[in-house]
Design an enzyme around this catalytic site. Sequence first.
Site, short mmCIF file in Angstrom:
data_model
loop_
_atom_site.label_atom_id
_atom_site.label_comp_id
_atom_site.label_asym_id
_atom_site.label_seq_id
_atom_site.Cartn_x
_atom_site.Cartn_y
_atom_site.Cartn_z
N LYS A 276 13.74 -9.62 11.24
CA LYS A 276 14.25 -9.71 9.88
C LYS A 276 15.13 -8.49 9.61
CE LYS A 276 12.44 -10.35 5.14
NZ LYS A 276 11.20 -10.45 4.33
N SER B 8 10.79 -14.73 1.46
CA SER B 8 12.08 -14.15 1.73
C SER B 8 12.46 -14.09 3.21
CB SER B 8 12.11 -12.71 1.18
OG SER B 8 11.21 -11.88 1.91
N SER C 216 6.03 -13.83 1.71
CA SER C 216 7.33 -13.98 2.37
C SER C 216 7.29 -14.27 3.86
CB SER C 216 8.18 -12.73 2.13
OG SER C 216 8.67 -12.72 0.81
#
Lengths: 41, 496
Positions: B81, B156, B180
Amino acid sequence: VIPLRNVMRDDVSRPSWPVDEVLLNAPAVKDGYFLVPPVLE
Amino acid sequence: MASPLTSKTVRETRDLLDRREVSAVEVAAAHLDRIESLDEKTVRSLITHTRELAEAQARLADQRLASGEKTPLLGVPMILKDVLTTRGVRTTAGSKILENFIPIEDGTITRRLADAGTVLLGKANMDEFAMGSSTENSAFFPTRNPWDLERVPGGSSGGSAASVSAEFAPFSLGTDTGGSIRQPAALTGVVGFKPTYGRVSRYGLIAFASSLDQIGPFSRTVEDTAMVMNAIAGYDRCDSTSLQADVPDYTAALRREPNLKGIRLALPREYFSVEGMEPGVEASVKDAISHLESLGAELGEVSLPHTQYGLATYYLIAPAEASANLARYDGIKYSTSLREPGDSLWDVYERSRGKGFGREVKRRIILGTYALSSGYYDAYYVKAQKVRTLIKQDFDAVFEKYDAVVGPTSPTTAFPLGAKTQDPLAMYLNDLFTIPTSLAGLPGISVPGGMVEGLPVGLQIIGKALDEATILRIAHAFEQTTRWHTLRSPVAVQEP
């Protein structure tokens, strides 16, 4: 009162980053410092 | 035709590498080629591609393999990420304000994975500063769901989830502050794991809400998640909240026999039949739980009475912490700086932050600053901290009699792009079942647990603090006796 305690480490210094690397992402630099607009007129 | 290298799990990839049937360079090239030909025109899971670095890391892995080294993740490709710092590789946190930020060091977890011999393929798209549940808050572009390109992958960590679901990498890392990792895992049909708060070092993770943020893996099997956890869990002196606790071998928790005799599972009544929950999701999750019972687990209905205050509590604490953490983006030290001649220092702050942050980030900074402001601090922030303790006590009481809590990960399956962007409250409801776990600091996993109208449903299993092993064992037993994790998304079956 609360089930917490501070986590401490020995107060021993370690090497930090070279100045030129720290300033690598700075938008403006002068003489090894971050350059900012005047704070006091 | 034999299944391509890009369809292999972490374990399968390792076995091929150990038997010298393929090289790490070949494995990396297969994934890089697949990403380059498919990502842009399908899900758009990556912000930055790191082919050169990947090729160098793969060559190094091959040398280590040739010397007989058997480190478990050696030569395995992965995606991070874009909130995890990578030395010399742009790290944006999905924000314009970090559009050109090139970290001067690897975060602890980036470093540990590199030392373990993994190969970084790219940096995954995300909601700006990890604030969102659909990846539509990325300052660059939205990521799409590999099961239906008109739908969101959740967020997210939507890019990390979609990349594993699309078979661009056998595993990726995301971060979970209020859901997330687990929510996008559920919406894209992969395994997503949030460890106990403090289990994985946050050093080098760009902070959102420091008392909640935790790094964890996405993969296509529970075993792969256990393998990644073995590499990333453990104490780090650079993170003051890192726990000095023994780390077990997580793969040892996975039993060959899918037998759950003696395991007691709690079903919180607040996680079922709530407003806004899709009936298909509820039915699938109930079927999944019946299946756990058929494996020998004992079920019991419980109450987590403060669940209804979870969202309100979270939306005070997380923005309060974010408003402090994001103060560092001032246009002076390393973030995007918008300066004009004659500007005062204050003008630089205002212009850089005004143009650098997106709407949702600004909304949360304002909310958090308000919650912390003099005169309101006690009524909002302090009150929220007290409710947080009540939520944790709800779980403590349940764990006196039960080994794990089971329920849905998300109240709905993946929703269409744009469906909730105009209504922040509807978007926040996505995290109804994941936020209480985060507030209590507990580990949680989402595993593929069903399908509704062609879209995946996630089964969430929540464990006691530091008892990741038990939920991995339950998740693994479920996976070994169901077929949900073997279903491949339409993008996954697309040939490059």
